[in-house]
Write an enzyme that holds these catalytic residues in place. Structure first.
Site, PDB file in Angstrom:
ATOM      1  N   LYS A  87       7.055   8.747   2.271  1.00  7.05           N
ATOM      2  CA  LYS A  87       6.910   8.041   1.174  1.00  7.05           C
ATOM      3  C   LYS A  87       5.615   8.534   0.161  1.00  7.05           C
ATOM      4  O   LYS A  87       4.479   8.363   1.006  1.00  7.05           O
ATOM      5  CB  LYS A  87       6.935   6.721   1.212  1.00  7.05           C
ATOM      6  CG  LYS A  87       7.865   5.787   0.359  1.00  7.05           C
ATOM      7  CD  LYS A  87       7.920   4.196   0.710  1.00  7.05           C
ATOM      8  CE  LYS A  87       8.322   3.483  -0.214  1.00  7.05           C
ATOM      9  NZ  LYS A  87       8.238   2.202   0.280  1.00  7.05           N
TER      10      LYS A  87
HETATM   11  O1  G3P Z   1       9.806  -1.768  -1.977  1.00 12.50           O
HETATM   12  C1  G3P Z   1       8.559  -2.118  -2.505  1.00 12.50           C
HETATM   13  C2  G3P Z   1       8.336  -3.444  -2.312  1.00 12.50           C
HETATM   14  O2  G3P Z   1       7.614  -3.365  -1.110  1.00 12.50           O
HETATM   15  C3  G3P Z   1       7.192  -3.901  -3.109  1.00 12.50           C
HETATM   16  O3  G3P Z   1       7.403  -5.374  -3.379  1.00 12.50           O
HETATM   17  O4  G3P Z   1       7.225  -7.682  -4.062  1.00 12.50           O
HETATM   18  O5  G3P Z   1       5.217  -6.301  -3.377  1.00 12.50           O
HETATM   19  O6  G3P Z   1       6.528  -5.714  -5.480  1.00 12.50           O
HETATM   20  P1  G3P Z   1       6.528  -6.389  -4.206  1.00 12.50           P
END
Ligand code: G3P
Length: 219
Positions: A87
């Protein structure tokens, strides 16, 4: 649309694997830190356990910010297991690293993507997945799912093979909308996976079936 689990938590992956519906995993430095993973060696140990639970792509993010260090880390991470996808963030350095890693045939998940333009740059060098962060765009008052819709549309129009992986999904309607938008993959937190299993009418129906069956069984 395929479903991946967005976590570095081994127990969550174990429970999700039992459902059979999850065919990949995504992680990032924040998710790793939540599991007290603070260096590449312990990141590797956890990822190797996860590879035994889910036989599918597992995204592992580089932690460096500079292109040549990202490439070094990406090359190292790619040796951990054949299912590992590296990634890389959508920064200037990230795009340079993506170009080098893709040329070597290393599968790349372009992360922290917030625009069609960023997605086009990754697609041009051949990233396998691009991850638009829907929830974080919503947080900024932007319609995150509209970006997913347009990305899918543009990729189809031009026959681009990169998979659109809807990420930063926060609730079950995000999953429905990602499916309707044509995303190839939705990566979801464990909590959302649990929410997807549930409907109150299923609980009411089960209670009624059980009660009726027990009454009929009475002598
Ligand atoms: O897949 C990306 C994720 O882990 C980010 O999620 O909720 O931190 O924006 P969030």
């Amino acid at each position: 649309m395929k479903l991946f689990l967005d976590t570095a938590n081994i127990q969550e992956v174990r429970e999700a694997a039992a459902l059979g519906a999850i065919c990949g995993i995504t992680t990032n430095p924040s998710l790793a830190a939540k599991e007290n993973i603070g260096d590449l060696e312990s990141y590797k140990s956890s990822i190797l356990i996860l590879t035994q639970l889910i036989d599918g792509p597992i995204s592992v993010e580089v932690t460096a910010a500079e292109a040549s260090r990202m490439v070094q880390q990406g090359e190292e991470i790619a040796t951990w297991h054949p299912n590992v996808v590296v990634k890389i963030p959508s920064t200037m350095d990230g795009f340079k690293a993506m170009a080098v890693l893709c040329r070597q045939g290393i599968p790349v998940n372009q992360t922290l993507c917030f625009s069609i333009n960023q997605a086009l740059l990754g697609a041009e060098v051949g990233v396998r997945y691009v991850s638009p962060f829907v929830g974080r765009m919503d947080d900024e008052g932007q319609d995150g799912m509209q970006v997913v819709r347009e990305m899918v549309q543009v990729f189809r129009l031009h026959g681009i093979k990169t998979n659109v992986l809807a990420a930063s999904l926060r609730h079950p309607m995000h999953v429905v909308e990602a499916a309707k938008a044509g995303a190839d993959v939705a990566t979801i937190p464990f909590k959302v996976l649990l929410q997807m299993t549930h409907h109150p009418l299923t609980d009411v129906g089960m209670a009624r079936f059980t009660k009726d069956w027990q009454q009929a069984a009475k002598p």
